[in-house]
Motif scaffolding. Structure first.
Motif, PDB file in Angstrom:
ATOM      1  N   CYS A  60       0.797  -1.293   0.026  1.00  0.00           N
ATOM      2  CA  CYS A  60      -0.077   0.084   0.006  1.00  0.00           C
ATOM      3  C   CYS A  60       1.010   1.269   0.052  1.00  0.00           C
ATOM      4  O   CYS A  60       1.908   1.264   0.642  1.00  0.00           O
ATOM      5  N   THR A  62       0.086   4.143   1.060  1.00  0.00           N
ATOM      6  CA  THR A  62      -0.214   5.139   1.959  1.00  0.00           C
ATOM      7  C   THR A  62       0.067   4.516   3.283  1.00  0.00           C
ATOM      8  O   THR A  62       1.144   5.094   4.280  1.00  0.00           O
ATOM      9  N   CYS A  63       0.031   3.218   3.818  1.00  0.00           N
ATOM     10  CA  CYS A  63       0.337   2.613   5.100  1.00  0.00           C
ATOM     11  C   CYS A  63       1.304   1.433   4.862  1.00  0.00           C
ATOM     12  O   CYS A  63       1.726   0.695   5.877  1.00  0.00           O
ATOM     13  N   HIS A  65       0.778  -1.358   4.193  1.00  0.00           N
ATOM     14  CA  HIS A  65       0.214  -2.628   4.143  1.00  0.00           C
ATOM     15  C   HIS A  65       0.474  -3.692   2.933  1.00  0.00           C
ATOM     16  O   HIS A  65       0.549  -3.325   1.801  1.00  0.00           O
ATOM     17  N   CYS A  78      -7.096  -0.897  -0.191  1.00  0.00           N
ATOM     18  CA  CYS A  78      -6.328  -1.483   1.032  1.00  0.00           C
ATOM     19  C   CYS A  78      -7.198  -1.598   2.005  1.00  0.00           C
ATOM     20  O   CYS A  78      -8.185  -1.095   2.505  1.00  0.00           O
ATOM     21  N   CYS A  81      -6.359   0.872   5.478  1.00  0.00           N
ATOM     22  CA  CYS A  81      -6.522   2.343   5.275  1.00  0.00           C
ATOM     23  C   CYS A  81      -7.546   2.735   4.420  1.00  0.00           C
ATOM     24  O   CYS A  81      -7.972   3.840   4.299  1.00  0.00           O
TER      25      CYS A  81
HETATM   26 ZN   LIG Z   1      -3.227   1.006   3.135  1.00  0.00          ZN
END
Ligand SMILES: [Zn+2]
Length: 93
Positions: A60, A62-63, A65, A78, A81
């Protein structure tokens, strides 16, 4: 011209002309932050991690993951998030 003046610095003269650049090198530094990175595990690594982990997974943007995805997926949401982003297929080597 692409001049590698040290192991960490690349000088690109892109203003005056179109220059072919070694993409494998640039991917390390200019990775788009808004797309899922696709990671392929080596068979050796799979044996170490176990069967639970998928052979190919996405990270991911953003995070960070890690999530498995269908082979024909263009984008992925995701599960942690809830952000939806495109998969960076063209970065596959
Ligand atoms: Zn994420």
């Amino acid at each position: 011209m692409v001049r590698i003046s040290s192991s960490h610095i690349v000088v690109l003269d892109v203003n005056r002309r179109n220059v072919p650049v070694d993409r494998r090198f640039l991917e390390i530094r200019y990775h788009p932050p808004d797309r899922w990175s696709i990671v392929r595990c080596e068979p050796r690594e799979i044996q170490r991690v176990g069967r639970i982990f998928p052979l190919t997974y996405a990270v991911c943007p953003t995070c960070r993951h890690r999530e498995a995805f269908p082979a024909d997926a263009k984008e992925l949401t995701c599960e942690r998030c809830k952000k939806t982003a495109l998969l960076a297929w063209e970065e596959m080597s």
